[in-house]
Design a protein around this motif. Structure first.
Motif, short mmCIF file in Angstrom:
data_model
loop_
_atom_site.label_atom_id
_atom_site.label_comp_id
_atom_site.label_asym_id
_atom_site.label_seq_id
_atom_site.Cartn_x
_atom_site.Cartn_y
_atom_site.Cartn_z
N THR A 1 0.82 -1.22 0.00
CA THR A 1 0.00 0.00 0.00
C THR A 1 0.85 1.27 0.00
O THR A 1 0.50 2.25 -0.67
N ASP A 2 1.96 1.27 0.74
CA ASP A 2 2.80 2.46 0.85
C ASP A 2 3.85 2.53 -0.25
O ASP A 2 4.48 3.58 -0.43
N GLY A 3 4.04 1.43 -0.97
CA GLY A 3 5.01 1.42 -2.05
C GLY A 3 6.39 1.83 -1.61
O GLY A 3 6.88 1.36 -0.58
N GLY A 4 7.01 2.73 -2.37
CA GLY A 4 8.38 3.14 -2.07
C GLY A 4 8.50 4.45 -1.34
O GLY A 4 9.54 5.12 -1.45
N GLY A 5 7.49 4.84 -0.59
CA GLY A 5 7.61 6.04 0.24
C GLY A 5 8.73 5.88 1.24
O GLY A 5 8.78 4.88 1.96
N PHE A 6 9.64 6.84 1.32
CA PHE A 6 10.85 6.64 2.14
C PHE A 6 11.08 7.73 3.18
O PHE A 6 12.17 7.81 3.75
N LEU A 7 10.09 8.54 3.46
CA LEU A 7 10.30 9.61 4.44
C LEU A 7 10.66 9.05 5.81
O LEU A 7 11.43 9.65 6.55
N ASN A 8 10.10 7.87 6.15
CA ASN A 8 10.38 7.27 7.46
C ASN A 8 11.86 6.95 7.64
O ASN A 8 12.36 6.91 8.78
N LEU A 9 12.58 6.74 6.55
CA LEU A 9 14.01 6.43 6.65
C LEU A 9 14.86 7.67 6.91
O LEU A 9 16.04 7.55 7.23
N LEU A 10 14.27 8.85 6.78
CA LEU A 10 15.02 10.09 6.92
C LEU A 10 14.85 10.75 8.28
O LEU A 10 15.55 11.73 8.57
N THR A 11 13.94 10.28 9.08
CA THR A 11 13.66 10.92 10.38
C THR A 11 14.24 10.11 11.53
O THR A 11 14.46 8.90 11.42
N GLY A 12 14.48 10.81 12.63
CA GLY A 12 14.96 10.14 13.84
C GLY A 12 16.46 9.98 13.91
O GLY A 12 16.97 9.33 14.83
N HIS A 13 17.21 10.56 12.99
CA HIS A 13 18.68 10.41 13.00
C HIS A 13 19.36 11.65 13.55
O HIS A 13 20.26 11.55 14.38
N SER A 14 18.95 12.82 13.06
CA SER A 14 19.54 14.07 13.54
C SER A 14 18.55 15.19 13.28
O SER A 14 17.67 15.08 12.42
N THR A 15 18.72 16.27 14.00
CA THR A 15 17.84 17.43 13.82
C THR A 15 17.99 18.00 12.42
O THR A 15 17.00 18.39 11.78
N LEU A 16 19.23 18.04 11.93
CA LEU A 16 19.47 18.61 10.61
C LEU A 16 18.79 17.78 9.52
O LEU A 16 18.13 18.34 8.62
N LEU A 17 18.93 16.46 9.58
CA LEU A 17 18.32 15.61 8.56
C LEU A 17 16.80 15.67 8.63
O LEU A 17 16.11 15.67 7.60
N THR A 18 16.27 15.75 9.85
CA THR A 18 14.82 15.88 10.00
C THR A 18 14.32 17.19 9.40
O THR A 18 13.28 17.23 8.75
N ALA A 19 15.10 18.26 9.58
CA ALA A 19 14.72 19.56 8.99
C ALA A 19 14.72 19.46 7.47
O ALA A 19 13.82 19.99 6.80
N PHE A 20 15.71 18.77 6.92
CA PHE A 20 15.74 18.58 5.46
C PHE A 20 14.56 17.72 5.00
O PHE A 20 14.01 17.93 3.91
N ALA A 21 14.17 16.77 5.84
CA ALA A 21 13.02 15.92 5.49
C ALA A 21 11.73 16.74 5.43
O ALA A 21 10.89 16.53 4.54
N VAL A 22 11.57 17.68 6.37
CA VAL A 22 10.39 18.56 6.36
C VAL A 22 10.42 19.45 5.12
O VAL A 22 9.40 19.61 4.42
N LEU A 23 11.58 20.02 4.81
CA LEU A 23 11.72 20.83 3.61
C LEU A 23 11.39 20.00 2.37
O LEU A 23 10.72 20.47 1.44
N PHE A 24 11.86 18.76 2.39
CA PHE A 24 11.63 17.85 1.26
C PHE A 24 10.14 17.63 1.02
O PHE A 24 9.68 17.63 -0.12
N VAL A 25 9.38 17.46 2.10
CA VAL A 25 7.94 17.23 1.96
C VAL A 25 7.27 18.42 1.27
O VAL A 25 6.51 18.25 0.31
N PHE A 26 7.58 19.62 1.73
CA PHE A 26 6.92 20.80 1.16
C PHE A 26 7.38 21.07 -0.28
O PHE A 26 6.56 21.41 -1.14
N VAL A 27 8.67 20.91 -0.55
CA VAL A 27 9.16 21.14 -1.91
C VAL A 27 8.64 20.06 -2.85
O VAL A 27 8.17 20.33 -3.95
N ASN A 28 8.72 18.81 -2.38
CA ASN A 28 8.36 17.67 -3.21
C ASN A 28 6.88 17.66 -3.56
O ASN A 28 6.49 17.66 -4.73
N LEU A 29 6.04 17.67 -2.54
CA LEU A 29 4.60 17.66 -2.78
C LEU A 29 4.13 19.00 -3.33
O LEU A 29 3.15 19.07 -4.08
N GLY A 30 4.84 20.08 -2.96
CA GLY A 30 4.48 21.39 -3.48
C GLY A 30 4.71 21.50 -4.97
O GLY A 30 3.96 22.17 -5.69
#
Length: 448
Positions: free
Chosen positions: A277-306
């Motif tokens: 059902t979720d296919g190749g969605g990979f945002l879960n692999l980018l969170t929980g490692h560091s604050t910086l990477l999580t911030a990039f993950a949030v930016l990624f969501v808005f840029v990507n889906l935007g």
């Protein structure tokens, strides 16, 4: 007596034409040569569009069902079909400067265009709403944020972005592509480290479920059946037809293949808990490692889906603007508000199945447009008329053939069946009508 020579006033644009302006979107007229954009600018509008989580999800679903080798082959075939289809439509747009609604008027008639152009301009607003809702749920699932707040913020940002016009779509494409590629590599690195080896990844054989090769190819095509058919809204800004085709090439097969394949690799490394059902969605692999990477993950969501949302809203606003006297930016606000309202109500969650099903009925529209242009090049122009019965009937025939194939012959590629049927019916109908010596073409109005 000295004659005083006064400087001549600048020539006034003919008719209702306006001087070239960086803010003009040319909703009702072809884009003039003076306003055309560079190949890089138009290519960025297209190659940033497929670089999104949705494409990764579809690619992951395909690989989960077929395995990595066969799944990647199905993804490649689907993208080659998209290039042939969207590239042909883009060449027409770059050669004429006309948006999708203007091109449909040439083929379906000045009023007959309202059905195909209005349908697609509405369908893409559904996709816009879907991306807005997905923004909220993605941020909620990965970070625990409020889904409604995330959707509301995303919807406002995407609407404002679309109001900036084609320049903004080009800019966000230039940001979306490298960001997607870099974070995909990071996600794959974390996935390999936590779940499987490189050898196991390339040997992934999938679940072997009911989805066949033809159905997988159809998924790839359906993912861009709507905006791909409306490609003229983007590629009309190209310098010429050749540049428009080259811009399309950066999206299909290249960018979309990479995005689909990235999702397939995420599934192959075991990076998602529910690949069916979720296919190749990979945002879960980018969170929980560091604050910086999580911030990039949030930016990624808005840029990507935007990027996806703004392209869809742009298609809808340009389409409805061409069908009405209202300007594109005013319609962007109205349609954006409607899409956000649907997203916040939760209705967007029911859109996916019927939006994908509509993808079965859309490609025959493009097939008729392409065939009509080829016939006019070989047999000469014919009056556009108000309603062109041959075009509308051919679209209906192609849509019916694709729908029957979708439900009864899932091993075949239903969009391709629809394209071939619509093109064949239209070519035969037009040839027969033009060769009848005693009767005028049904789309030719009798003289007054």
């Amino acid at each position: 007596m000295t004659t005083v020579h006064r400087p001549e006033a600048p020539a006034r644009p003919e008719g209702n034409a306006r001087p070239t302006s960086r803010s003009e979107e040319y909703e009702h007229t072809p884009v003039p040569a003076s306003a055309r954009r560079s190949l890089l600018s138009v290519a960025a509008t297209w190659f940033g569009f497929p670089m999104n989580l949705g494409s990764a999800v579809f690619g992951g679903v395909i690989v989960y069902n077929l395995g990595l080798p066969q799944g990647l082959l199905a993804i490649l075939v689907g993208n080659l079909v998209l290039f042939s289809y969207v590239g042909a439509l883009s060449h027409q747009a770059g050669s004429t400067g006309k948006n999708f609604a203007l091109l449909t008027a040439d083929t379906f008639g000045s009023r007959g265009r309202n059905l195909p152009a209005g349908l697609l301009a509405t369908v893409v607003i559904g996709w816009f709403s879907f991306q807005v809702g997905l923004t909220g749920t993605t941020l909620s699932g990965a970070l625990g944020w409020s889904a409604l707040a995330g959707a509301a913020v995303g919807g406002v940002l995407y609407t404002l972005l679309t109001m900036a016009g084609i320049r903004a779509l080009s800019l966000i494409g230039m940001i979306a592509m490298p960001l997607f590629l870099v974070l995909t590599v990071v996600a794959l690195a974390y996935g390999l480290d936590a779940h499987t080896s490189l050898a196991d990844t390339f040997g992934y054989r999938g679940a072997g479920t009911a989805l066949g090769f033809g159905g997988a190819v159809a998924i790839v095509i359906a993912g861009f059946a709507d905006s791909g058919t409306m490609t003229a809204d983007f590629t009309r800004w190209s310098k010429d037809g050749r540049s428009a085709v080259l811009a399309t090439l950066t999206a299909f097969p290249f960018a979309n293949f990479l995005a689909n394949a990235a999702g397939g690799l995420i599934v192959a490394v075991g990076g998602t808990a529910n690949p069916a059902t979720d296919g190749g969605g990979f945002l879960n692999l980018l969170t929980g490692h560091s604050t910086l990477l999580t911030a990039f993950a949030v930016l990624f969501v808005f840029v990507n889906l935007g990027s996806v949302a703004s392209h869809c809203l742009y298609n809808g606003a340009v389409g409805w603007s061409a069908l009405t006297p209202v300007r594109m930016r005013s319609l962007t606000l109205v349609l954006g508000a409607v899409g956000v309202a649907f997203a916040l109500s939760g209705v967007w969650g029911y859109f996916l199945n019927w939006l994908n099903l509509l993808g079965v009925f859309v490609p025959p529209i493009g097939a008729v447009l392409i065939t009509d242009r080829l016939l006019r090049a070989r047999m000469g122009n014919r009056p556009a008329g108000t309603y062109r019965a041959t075009a509308l009937a051919s679209w209906a025939a192609g849509a019916a053939a694709a729908a029957i194939t979708h439900y009864t012959l899932p091993e075949l590629v239903d969009p391709v069946v629809g394209i071939i049927t619509a093109a064949g019916v239209y070519a035969v109908a037009e040839t027969v009508m033009r060769r009848r010596p005693t009767a005028p073409h049904p789309d030719t109005a009798p003289p007054a």
